[in-house]
Scaffold this active site. Structure first.
Site, mmCIF file in Angstrom:
data_model
loop_
_atom_site.group_PDB
_atom_site.id
_atom_site.type_symbol
_atom_site.label_atom_id
_atom_site.label_comp_id
_atom_site.label_asym_id
_atom_site.label_seq_id
_atom_site.Cartn_x
_atom_site.Cartn_y
_atom_site.Cartn_z
ATOM 1 N N ALA A 137 0.866 -1.174 0.000
ATOM 2 C CA ALA A 137 0.000 0.000 0.000
ATOM 3 C C ALA A 137 0.909 1.232 0.000
ATOM 4 O O ALA A 137 2.136 1.110 -0.006
ATOM 5 C CB ALA A 137 -0.897 -0.021 1.242
ATOM 6 N N GLU A 180 6.869 2.899 -9.509
ATOM 7 C CA GLU A 180 5.495 3.096 -9.990
ATOM 8 C C GLU A 180 5.152 2.072 -11.075
ATOM 9 O O GLU A 180 4.496 2.384 -12.073
ATOM 10 C CB GLU A 180 5.288 4.525 -10.489
ATOM 11 C CG GLU A 180 5.624 5.609 -9.483
ATOM 12 C CD GLU A 180 4.718 5.635 -8.254
ATOM 13 O OE1 GLU A 180 3.663 4.974 -8.268
ATOM 14 O OE2 GLU A 180 5.061 6.336 -7.285
#
Length: 192
Positions: free
Chosen positions: A10, A88
């Site tokens: 997360a 990412e």
């Protein structure tokens, strides 16, 4: 033998910090790394991987249509590559993840990918879906919910700090827009 790694979590688990530390470790031993990040996330500037604790590095940017395999072939002509690090990575396409597997298998270069597993609705990102399916090693980086349990979900917050459950899958932001929570709190706030 090189492998494809997927480090997932997360938000606020230290993914970028871990990536930057891994790159530093290679460079400290005289090895060349290639750091890449998604062009869509320019919170810290275009072509930059930055950690909230204050460390950063320049990076090559990728967009979903880019041919990563050709890019790496060109980079190898400039000099040896000992490790590729992708920040990412949830924003990778299926084809790009396939290209990363080819880089590992054909060039024997380790590829370390760092990113979110799921979005604010609890759905997999495309890049994460295929990394979960095809990576050699899956590593969960842990962070905690406000209750102290492991946070494995991400809430998107509105301008007032309230959780929202509708909207586009991608909306770039940091702590002002997202909060990591455990599944129990995610379920109560979003699914119920």
């Amino acid at each position: 033998m090189a492998q494809l790694y997927f480090y997932y979590s997360a938000m606020n688990a230290g993914k970028s910090t871990s990536l930057l530390q891994s790159s530093y470790n290679y460079q400290e031993r005289g090895m060349n790394t290639l750091i890449m990040t998604a062009s869509i996330d320019n919170r810290y500037g275009v072509g930059k991987v930055a950690s909230r604790i204050g460390i950063e590095s320049e990076a090559h940017v990728f967009s979903q249509g880019d041919d990563l395999l050709s890019f790496v072939v060109d980079e190898r002509k400039r000099g040896a590559l000992h490790c590729i690090l992708v920040d990412e990575c949830q924003f990778l396409s299926k084809g790009q993840v396939k290209q990363l597997t080819q880089i590992v298998d054909e060039f024997d270069i380790p590829v370390l990918c760092y990113g979110l597993r799921t979005d604010f609705q609890g759905e997999l990102f495309i890049g994460s879906q295929y990394l979960l399916a095809w990576a050699d090693k899956l590593v969960e980086l842990k962070t905690i919910c406000h209750c102290g349990r492991k946070a494995n979900m991400v809430l998107r917050l509105d301008g007032e700090g309230r959780p929202i459950s509708q909207g586009e899958q991608v909306a770039i932001g940091g702590n002002e827009r997202y909060e990591s929570v455990c599944r129990k709190h995610f379920r109560k706030l979003i699914w119920e």
